[in-house]
Design a protein around this motif. Structure first.
Motif, PDB file in Angstrom:
ATOM      1  N   GLY A  54     -26.343  12.082 -20.259  1.00 44.53           N
ATOM      2  CA  GLY A  54     -26.307  10.741 -20.841  1.00 44.53           C
ATOM      3  C   GLY A  54     -25.198  10.601 -21.864  1.00 44.53           C
ATOM      4  O   GLY A  54     -24.499   9.573 -21.920  1.00 44.53           O
ATOM      5  N   LEU A  55     -25.015  11.634 -22.683  1.00 44.29           N
ATOM      6  CA  LEU A  55     -23.937  11.623 -23.672  1.00 44.29           C
ATOM      7  C   LEU A  55     -22.585  11.553 -22.973  1.00 44.29           C
ATOM      8  O   LEU A  55     -21.705  10.780 -23.368  1.00 44.29           O
ATOM      9  CB  LEU A  55     -24.021  12.876 -24.553  1.00 44.29           C
ATOM     10  N   ARG A  56     -22.443  12.313 -21.918  1.00 44.58           N
ATOM     11  CA  ARG A  56     -21.178  12.310 -21.173  1.00 44.58           C
ATOM     12  C   ARG A  56     -20.899  10.933 -20.573  1.00 44.58           C
ATOM     13  O   ARG A  56     -19.754  10.465 -20.554  1.00 44.58           O
ATOM     14  CB  ARG A  56     -21.243  13.372 -20.084  1.00 44.58           C
ATOM     15  N   MET A  57     -21.942  10.274 -20.071  1.00 41.46           N
ATOM     16  CA  MET A  57     -21.764   8.923 -19.508  1.00 41.46           C
ATOM     17  C   MET A  57     -21.346   7.930 -20.592  1.00 41.46           C
ATOM     18  O   MET A  57     -20.447   7.110 -20.375  1.00 41.46           O
ATOM     19  CB  MET A  57     -23.047   8.458 -18.828  1.00 41.46           C
ATOM     20  N   ASP A  58     -21.988   8.000 -21.763  1.00 40.89           N
ATOM     21  CA  ASP A  58     -21.627   7.084 -22.847  1.00 40.89           C
ATOM     22  C   ASP A  58     -20.204   7.344 -23.330  1.00 40.89           C
ATOM     23  O   ASP A  58     -19.458   6.400 -23.625  1.00 40.89           O
ATOM     24  CB  ASP A  58     -22.622   7.200 -24.003  1.00 40.89           C
ATOM     25  N   ALA A  59     -19.819   8.611 -23.419  1.00 39.19           N
ATOM     26  CA  ALA A  59     -18.443   8.932 -23.810  1.00 39.19           C
ATOM     27  C   ALA A  59     -17.461   8.429 -22.753  1.00 39.19           C
ATOM     28  O   ALA A  59     -16.358   7.982 -23.092  1.00 39.19           O
ATOM     29  CB  ALA A  59     -18.297  10.436 -24.025  1.00 39.19           C
ATOM     30  N   GLY A  60     -17.862   8.463 -21.504  1.00 36.59           N
ATOM     31  CA  GLY A  60     -17.018   7.956 -20.428  1.00 36.59           C
ATOM     32  C   GLY A  60     -16.732   6.467 -20.567  1.00 36.59           C
ATOM     33  O   GLY A  60     -15.659   5.992 -20.192  1.00 36.59           O
ATOM     34  N   LYS A  61     -17.692   5.743 -21.122  1.00 38.22           N
ATOM     35  CA  LYS A  61     -17.467   4.308 -21.349  1.00 38.22           C
ATOM     36  C   LYS A  61     -16.339   4.105 -22.353  1.00 38.22           C
ATOM     37  O   LYS A  61     -15.566   3.157 -22.243  1.00 38.22           O
ATOM     38  CB  LYS A  61     -18.747   3.642 -21.854  1.00 38.22           C
ATOM     39  N   LEU A 135     -11.627  12.264 -27.049  1.00 42.21           N
ATOM     40  CA  LEU A 135     -12.550  12.125 -25.926  1.00 42.21           C
ATOM     41  C   LEU A 135     -12.508  13.359 -25.025  1.00 42.21           C
ATOM     42  O   LEU A 135     -13.540  13.830 -24.553  1.00 42.21           O
ATOM     43  CB  LEU A 135     -12.229  10.874 -25.107  1.00 42.21           C
ATOM     44  N   GLU A 136     -11.306  13.873 -24.811  1.00 40.10           N
ATOM     45  CA  GLU A 136     -11.174  15.080 -23.994  1.00 40.10           C
ATOM     46  C   GLU A 136     -11.848  16.267 -24.679  1.00 40.10           C
ATOM     47  O   GLU A 136     -12.514  17.072 -24.013  1.00 40.10           O
ATOM     48  CB  GLU A 136      -9.705  15.366 -23.707  1.00 40.10           C
ATOM     49  N   ALA A 137     -11.699  16.369 -25.999  1.00 34.60           N
ATOM     50  CA  ALA A 137     -12.346  17.458 -26.740  1.00 34.60           C
ATOM     51  C   ALA A 137     -13.869  17.334 -26.652  1.00 34.60           C
ATOM     52  O   ALA A 137     -14.578  18.342 -26.485  1.00 34.60           O
ATOM     53  CB  ALA A 137     -11.892  17.444 -28.198  1.00 34.60           C
ATOM     54  N   LEU A 138     -14.376  16.110 -26.746  1.00 34.06           N
ATOM     55  CA  LEU A 138     -15.812  15.893 -26.629  1.00 34.06           C
ATOM     56  C   LEU A 138     -16.292  16.250 -25.223  1.00 34.06           C
ATOM     57  O   LEU A 138     -17.314  16.926 -25.059  1.00 34.06           O
ATOM     58  CB  LEU A 138     -16.174  14.444 -26.960  1.00 34.06           C
ATOM     59  N   ASP A 139     -15.547  15.838 -24.218  1.00 29.39           N
ATOM     60  CA  ASP A 139     -15.934  16.147 -22.843  1.00 29.39           C
ATOM     61  C   ASP A 139     -15.953  17.657 -22.610  1.00 29.39           C
ATOM     62  O   ASP A 139     -16.868  18.187 -21.968  1.00 29.39           O
ATOM     63  CB  ASP A 139     -14.985  15.462 -21.859  1.00 29.39           C
TER      64      ASP A 139
END
Length: 151
Positions: A54-61, A135-139
Motif C-alpha cells: 500500500g505504501l508503494r502504491m501511494d508513493a507511486g501516485k 521517490l527512488e530512494a523510498l522505493d
C-alpha cells in the motif's frame, strides 16, 4: 389465542437456549483454535507485506504527479497519504523484527523534506521531476524491507 402466545414464548425460549449453546460452543472452539507462534509471525509478516504494498502504491501516485495534478497542494495531499501509509507500515513492522522499516522511514523523511522545500508555484510535473531521487530512494527502501521479510 392463549395457545398461540404460549407457542411463541416456547419458541422464543428454545431459540434463546439454542443461541446460548451455539455461543458457548463457538467460544470453546475459539480457545482451541489459537494460533501457534509461527502462525502469528506469518500473519504479522503478511500484514506488513500488504502495508508495504500500500505504501508503494501511494508513493507511486507521487511519481505520477505530472499526469494527475498541477497544484502543489495536491502534491502535499499525496505526501500526507504516503505519511499515513508509512504509519501503518511502522505499526505492523513492530511485530516483525527483521522488517528494516527504519530505512523506509528515513527515505520518507527525505521525501517529505524535498516536498516541503518546493516553491509555492511548482507544478505537478516540476514537483515529480524534483522529488524523483527521493521517490527512488523510498522505493528502494520499501523493496529492501519487502525482501528482508520475503514478501
Amino acid at each position: 389465542m392463549g395457545v398461540h402466545l404460549h407457542s411463541y414464548r416456547a419458541a422464543a425460549r428454545s431459540a434463546a437456549l439454542l443461541l446460548c449453546a451455539a455461543g458457548a460452543l463457538a467460544l470453546s472452539g475459539c480457545a482451541g483454535a489459537r494460533m501457534t507462534p509461527a502462525e502469528e509471525e506469518r500473519a504479522a509478516t503478511d500484514t506488513l507485506c500488504e502495508d508495504l504494498g500500500g505504501l508503494r502504491m501511494d508513493a507511486g501516485k507521487l511519481a505520477d504527479l505530472g499526469l494527475t495534478t498541477t497544484r502543489l497542494d495536491d502534491v502535499r495531499d499525496l505526501r500526507d497519504d504516503v505519511a499515513y501509509a508509512l504509519d501503518t507500515v511502522t505499526h505492523s513492522a513492530q511485530r516483525v523484527g527483521k522488517a528494516k522499516a527504519d530505512a523506509v522511514t528515513e527515505a520518507y523523511d527525505g521525501l517529505a523534506r524535498a516536498i516541503d522545500a518546493l516553491p509555492r508555484d511548482t507544478t505537478g510535473a516540476q514537483a515529480a521531476e524534483r522529488i524523483r531521487p527521493q521517490l527512488e530512494a523510498l522505493d528502494q527502501a520499501i523493496a529492501a524491507s519487502q525482501a528482508s521479510v520475503k514478501c
